[in-house]
Design a protein around this motif. Structure first.
Motif, PDB file in Angstrom:
ATOM      1  N   GLY A  72       0.912  -1.300  -0.037  1.00 30.69           N
ATOM      2  CA  GLY A  72      -0.135   0.001   0.028  1.00 30.69           C
ATOM      3  C   GLY A  72       0.807   1.301  -0.078  1.00 30.69           C
ATOM      4  N   ARG A  73       2.050   1.293  -0.128  1.00 26.87           N
ATOM      5  CA  ARG A  73       3.007   2.336   0.045  1.00 26.87           C
ATOM      6  C   ARG A  73       3.871   2.474  -1.341  1.00 26.87           C
ATOM      7  NH1 ARG A  73       6.645   2.909   4.866  1.00 26.87           N
ATOM      8  NH2 ARG A  73       7.522   4.621   3.567  1.00 26.87           N
ATOM      9  N   ASN A  74       4.126   3.536  -2.003  1.00 25.95           N
ATOM     10  CA  ASN A  74       4.984   3.729  -3.096  1.00 25.95           C
ATOM     11  C   ASN A  74       6.424   3.448  -2.557  1.00 25.95           C
ATOM     12  OD1 ASN A  74       2.736   4.239  -4.444  1.00 25.95           O
ATOM     13  ND2 ASN A  74       3.369   6.428  -5.179  1.00 25.95           N
ATOM     14  N   ARG A  75       7.016   2.555  -3.260  1.00 28.31           N
ATOM     15  CA  ARG A  75       8.295   2.379  -2.948  1.00 28.31           C
ATOM     16  C   ARG A  75       9.389   2.036  -4.404  1.00 28.31           C
ATOM     17  NH1 ARG A  75       8.289   0.194   2.907  1.00 28.31           N
ATOM     18  NH2 ARG A  75       6.325  -0.253   3.315  1.00 28.31           N
ATOM     19  N   LEU A  76      10.626   1.862  -4.091  1.00 27.65           N
ATOM     20  CA  LEU A  76      11.319   1.253  -5.139  1.00 27.65           C
ATOM     21  C   LEU A  76      11.532   0.128  -4.633  1.00 27.65           C
ATOM     22  CD1 LEU A  76      14.029   3.922  -6.094  1.00 27.65           C
ATOM     23  CD2 LEU A  76      11.828   3.653  -7.066  1.00 27.65           C
ATOM     24  N   ALA A  77      11.171  -0.975  -5.759  1.00 29.67           N
ATOM     25  CA  ALA A  77      11.626  -2.302  -5.347  1.00 29.67           C
ATOM     26  C   ALA A  77      13.012  -2.913  -5.100  1.00 29.67           C
ATOM     27  CB  ALA A  77      10.793  -3.345  -6.526  1.00 29.67           C
ATOM     28  N   CYS A  78      13.977  -2.101  -5.688  1.00 24.82           N
ATOM     29  CA  CYS A  78      15.179  -2.435  -5.451  1.00 24.82           C
ATOM     30  C   CYS A  78      15.761  -1.868  -4.446  1.00 24.82           C
ATOM     31  CB  CYS A  78      16.009  -2.064  -6.755  1.00 24.82           C
ATOM     32  SG  CYS A  78      15.927  -0.002  -7.099  1.00 24.82           S
ATOM     33  N   LYS A  79      14.935  -1.105  -3.648  1.00 23.65           N
ATOM     34  CA  LYS A  79      15.365  -0.516  -2.031  1.00 23.65           C
ATOM     35  C   LYS A  79      14.828  -1.147  -1.058  1.00 23.65           C
ATOM     36  CE  LYS A  79      17.509   3.551  -1.675  1.00 23.65           C
ATOM     37  NZ  LYS A  79      17.832   4.708  -1.642  1.00 23.65           N
ATOM     38  N   THR A  80      13.804  -1.936  -1.391  1.00 24.27           N
ATOM     39  CA  THR A  80      12.934  -2.410  -0.346  1.00 24.27           C
ATOM     40  C   THR A  80      13.279  -3.729   0.146  1.00 24.27           C
ATOM     41  OG1 THR A  80      11.246  -1.009  -1.165  1.00 24.27           O
ATOM     42  CG2 THR A  80      10.580  -2.645   0.590  1.00 24.27           C
ATOM     43  N   LEU A  81      13.698  -4.144   1.380  1.00 25.68           N
ATOM     44  CA  LEU A  81      13.979  -5.189   1.835  1.00 25.68           C
ATOM     45  C   LEU A  81      12.802  -6.172   2.225  1.00 25.68           C
ATOM     46  CD1 LEU A  81      17.399  -4.600   3.955  1.00 25.68           C
ATOM     47  CD2 LEU A  81      17.240  -5.098   1.438  1.00 25.68           C
ATOM     48  N   ILE A  82      12.969  -7.517   1.825  1.00 22.56           N
ATOM     49  CA  ILE A  82      11.668  -8.124   2.345  1.00 22.56           C
ATOM     50  C   ILE A  82      11.434  -8.112   3.897  1.00 22.56           C
ATOM     51  CG2 ILE A  82      10.878 -10.704   2.444  1.00 22.56           C
ATOM     52  CD1 ILE A  82      11.138  -9.752  -0.304  1.00 22.56           C
ATOM     53  N   LYS A  83      12.460  -8.256   4.855  1.00 22.81           N
ATOM     54  CA  LYS A  83      12.396  -8.333   6.266  1.00 22.81           C
ATOM     55  C   LYS A  83      11.564  -6.762   6.536  1.00 22.81           C
ATOM     56  CE  LYS A  83      16.796  -6.211   7.458  1.00 22.81           C
ATOM     57  NZ  LYS A  83      16.512  -5.116   8.110  1.00 22.81           N
ATOM     58  N   ASP A  84      11.661  -5.934   5.792  1.00 22.43           N
ATOM     59  CA  ASP A  84      11.321  -4.660   6.225  1.00 22.43           C
ATOM     60  C   ASP A  84       9.528  -4.344   5.736  1.00 22.43           C
ATOM     61  OD1 ASP A  84      13.537  -3.766   7.419  1.00 22.43           O
ATOM     62  OD2 ASP A  84      14.225  -2.763   5.598  1.00 22.43           O
ATOM     63  N   VAL A  85       8.964  -5.509   5.349  1.00 24.21           N
ATOM     64  CA  VAL A  85       7.642  -5.374   4.830  1.00 24.21           C
ATOM     65  C   VAL A  85       6.653  -6.242   5.196  1.00 24.21           C
ATOM     66  CG1 VAL A  85       8.071  -3.860   2.886  1.00 24.21           C
ATOM     67  CG2 VAL A  85       8.314  -6.199   2.647  1.00 24.21           C
ATOM     68  N   ASN A  86       7.138  -6.614   6.577  1.00 23.62           N
ATOM     69  CA  ASN A  86       6.236  -7.666   7.398  1.00 23.62           C
ATOM     70  C   ASN A  86       6.169  -8.926   6.472  1.00 23.62           C
ATOM     71  OD1 ASN A  86       4.765  -8.680   9.343  1.00 23.62           O
ATOM     72  ND2 ASN A  86       2.962  -7.647   9.165  1.00 23.62           N
ATOM     73  N   PRO A  87       7.248  -9.882   6.322  1.00 24.55           N
ATOM     74  CA  PRO A  87       7.044 -10.891   5.234  1.00 24.55           C
ATOM     75  C   PRO A  87       6.186 -12.087   6.170  1.00 24.55           C
ATOM     76  CG  PRO A  87       9.133 -10.783   6.475  1.00 24.55           C
ATOM     77  CD  PRO A  87       8.255  -9.354   6.710  1.00 24.55           C
ATOM     78  N   GLU A  88       5.788 -11.847   7.464  1.00 23.80           N
ATOM     79  CA  GLU A  88       4.917 -12.952   7.852  1.00 23.80           C
ATOM     80  C   GLU A  88       3.561 -12.916   7.432  1.00 23.80           C
ATOM     81  OE1 GLU A  88       4.822 -12.284  12.160  1.00 23.80           O
ATOM     82  OE2 GLU A  88       7.183 -12.528  12.286  1.00 23.80           O
ATOM     83  N   LYS A  89       2.878 -11.787   6.751  1.00 25.18           N
ATOM     84  CA  LYS A  89       1.898 -11.967   6.103  1.00 25.18           C
ATOM     85  C   LYS A  89       2.203 -11.548   4.403  1.00 25.18           C
ATOM     86  CE  LYS A  89      -0.479  -9.427   9.720  1.00 25.18           C
ATOM     87  NZ  LYS A  89      -1.391  -8.261  10.110  1.00 25.18           N
ATOM     88  N   PRO A  90       0.991 -12.004   3.709  1.00 22.60           N
ATOM     89  CA  PRO A  90       1.402 -11.888   2.251  1.00 22.60           C
ATOM     90  C   PRO A  90       1.661 -10.311   2.020  1.00 22.60           C
ATOM     91  CG  PRO A  90      -0.501 -12.786   2.582  1.00 22.60           C
ATOM     92  CD  PRO A  90      -0.145 -12.681   3.992  1.00 22.60           C
ATOM     93  N   ILE A  91       2.771 -10.265   1.256  1.00 25.10           N
ATOM     94  CA  ILE A  91       3.323  -8.795   0.615  1.00 25.10           C
ATOM     95  C   ILE A  91       2.607  -8.567  -0.468  1.00 25.10           C
ATOM     96  CG2 ILE A  91       5.189  -7.661  -0.035  1.00 25.10           C
ATOM     97  CD1 ILE A  91       7.238  -9.570   1.596  1.00 25.10           C
ATOM     98  N   THR A  92       1.835  -7.373  -0.572  1.00 22.80           N
ATOM     99  CA  THR A  92       0.915  -6.890  -1.705  1.00 22.80           C
ATOM    100  C   THR A  92       1.736  -6.117  -2.625  1.00 22.80           C
ATOM    101  OG1 THR A  92       0.111  -5.149  -0.587  1.00 22.80           O
ATOM    102  CG2 THR A  92      -0.978  -7.169  -0.574  1.00 22.80           C
ATOM    103  N   ILE A  93       1.711  -6.529  -3.940  1.00 28.32           N
ATOM    104  CA  ILE A  93       2.529  -5.680  -4.952  1.00 28.32           C
ATOM    105  C   ILE A  93       1.604  -5.154  -5.985  1.00 28.32           C
ATOM    106  CG2 ILE A  93       4.391  -5.349  -6.591  1.00 28.32           C
ATOM    107  CD1 ILE A  93       5.834  -7.662  -4.770  1.00 28.32           C
ATOM    108  N   GLU A  94       1.426  -3.917  -6.318  1.00 22.72           N
ATOM    109  CA  GLU A  94       0.628  -3.466  -7.481  1.00 22.72           C
ATOM    110  C   GLU A  94       1.097  -2.250  -8.118  1.00 22.72           C
ATOM    111  OE1 GLU A  94      -3.026  -1.754  -5.781  1.00 22.72           O
ATOM    112  OE2 GLU A  94      -2.139  -2.173  -3.784  1.00 22.72           O
ATOM    113  N   ALA A  95       0.711  -1.991  -9.239  1.00 24.07           N
ATOM    114  CA  ALA A  95       1.157  -0.732 -10.002  1.00 24.07           C
ATOM    115  C   ALA A  95       0.726   0.634  -9.137  1.00 24.07           C
ATOM    116  CB  ALA A  95       0.563  -0.627 -11.266  1.00 24.07           C
ATOM    117  N   ILE A  96       1.677   1.514  -9.219  1.00 22.44           N
ATOM    118  CA  ILE A  96       1.420   2.704  -8.838  1.00 22.44           C
ATOM    119  C   ILE A  96       0.156   3.539  -9.327  1.00 22.44           C
ATOM    120  CG2 ILE A  96       3.744   3.587  -8.222  1.00 22.44           C
ATOM    121  CD1 ILE A  96       4.107   4.991 -11.020  1.00 22.44           C
ATOM    122  N   LYS A  97      -0.332   4.621  -8.593  1.00 26.59           N
ATOM    123  CA  LYS A  97      -1.802   4.948  -8.946  1.00 26.59           C
ATOM    124  C   LYS A  97      -1.687   6.059  -9.753  1.00 26.59           C
ATOM    125  CE  LYS A  97      -4.998   4.774  -5.669  1.00 26.59           C
ATOM    126  NZ  LYS A  97      -5.525   5.085  -4.431  1.00 26.59           N
ATOM    127  N   GLY A  98      -2.762   6.437 -10.365  1.00 21.24           N
ATOM    128  CA  GLY A  98      -2.962   7.703 -11.155  1.00 21.24           C
ATOM    129  C   GLY A  98      -2.641   7.710 -12.440  1.00 21.24           C
TER     130      GLY A  98
END
Length: 256
Positions: free
Chosen positions: A90-116
Motif C-alpha cells: 500500500g505504499r509507493n516504494r522502489l522495489a530495488c531498495k525495499t528489503l523483504i524483512k522490512d515489509v512484514n513478510p509474516e503476512k502476504p506482501i501485496t504488490i501493485e502498480a502505482i496509482k494515477g
C-alpha cells in the motif's frame, strides 16, 4: 486466486549449507493483461528466500523460475534509475531498495502498480503524461545573450539553495502518491514542480519567470493540498512539499 509452487533449488541448498536463515514468503501481485481479461486479478506466489533480499530480487525469481509472463520495469537495481517504483503493502516504494524483512513478510506482501497513471500490463504504467508534465516546466538551464567564453561560476551557497531538488530520479513515486493527481490527470504533479524548483532557484538560470507563469496555471502549484504524501513517498528523501511551498512563495513575492 492461484498459488504457483516453487521447486527446491540448488541455490536453496547452498543457502542452507551456509547457515542463512531462509523464510517462506507469499507475494500477492495485482496482475492485469488487457488482452486476456478487462479486469485485474490478484495472484499469489510463494518463495523461499533470505529476508535480507530485496522485493526486486523476489520479482526476478518469480519471473525467471515461476511465471515468465509477469511484467514490470527495472534497470539499474540500485535506486538510481527510478524504473521500479510500485506500491508495496500500500505504499509507493522502489522495489530495488525495499528489503523483504522490512515489509512484514509474516503476512502476504501485496504488490501493485502505482496509482494515477494508466496500467498497461501488470506493474507497468503509461509514463507519458508524467514525462510530458516534466517537459512542460522546461527542466533545463535557460540563459540569454551570447555563449559564454568561460565556465558559469556559482558559489557553494548558491548551489546549496537548490541542492535537494537535484536528487530527483523521475520515478513518479511522489506524483503517483498524490490524491490530487489521482483525481485530476491534468495536475502537473509534485515531480514536475520539484524539477521546476531545481532551475527556478539556480543562480545561473534566467528562465524562472517563464516557469513560474507555467506553474501559475490552474493545474499548477495551487492545486497542491499539502498532504505530505509526496515527501513521504520520495525514495531519495527530497523535501517535496517544502519545494512546492517555496515555488508558491516565489509566485507571490517574485523573489527567487
Amino acid at each position: 486466486m492461484s498459488t504457483p509452487t516453487v521447486e527446491h533449488s540448488a541455490a536453496l541448498d547452498a543457502a542452507e549449507a551456509g547457515g542463512i536463515q531462509l523464510i517462506t514468503v507469499t507475494f500477492r501481485i495485482r496482475r492485469f493483461n488487457p488482452e486476456e481479461h478487462p479486469d485485474p486479478v490478484w495472484v499469489d506466489y510463494q518463495l523461499t528466500l533470505d529476508p535480507k533480499e530485496r522485493v526486486l530480487d523476489a520479482l526476478n525469481k518469480i519471473k525467471w523460475e515461476q511465471d515468465g509472463t509477469l511484467t514490470y520495469r527495472r534497470s539499474c537495481a540500485h535506486g538510481i534509475c527510478g524504473s521500479d517504483a510500485m506500491r508495496i503493502n500500500g505504499r509507493n516504494r522502489l522495489a530495488c531498495k525495499t528489503l523483504i524483512k522490512d515489509v512484514n513478510p509474516e503476512k502476504p506482501i501485496t504488490i501493485e502498480a502505482i496509482k494515477g497513471l494508466t496500467v498497461l500490463k501488470d506493474l507497468v504504467v503509461d509514463m507519458d503524461p508524467f514525462f510530458q508534465a516534466y517537459k512542460d516546466v522546461m527542466p533545463f538551464l535557460i540563459t540569454k545573450g551570447n555563449e559564454p567564453t568561460r565556465e558559469r561560476l556559482q558559489s557553494a551557497e548558491d548551489r546549496e539553495r537548490f541542492d535537494d531538488t537535484t536528487k530527483c530520479i523521475l520515478c513518479a513515486a511522489c506524483t503517483s502518491s498524490c490524491p490530487v493527481f489521482w483525481n485530476d490527470g491534468q495536475y502537473f504533479g509534485p515531480a514536475a514542480i520539484v524539477n521546476a524548483h531545481r532551475f527556478i532557484f539556480d543562480s545561473r538560470d534566467e528562465g524562472a519567470e517563464q516557469r513560474l507563469e507555467i506553474l501559475n496555471d490552474r493545474e499548477g502549484v495551487w492545486r497542491c493540498r499539502t498532504t505530505f504524501n509526496c515527501s513521504e513517498a520520495c525514495p531519495r528523501g527530497i523535501e517535496v512539499t517544502k519545494a512546492i511551498q517555496e515555488v508558491k512563495r516565489a509566485l507571490v513575492t517574485r523573489r527567487f
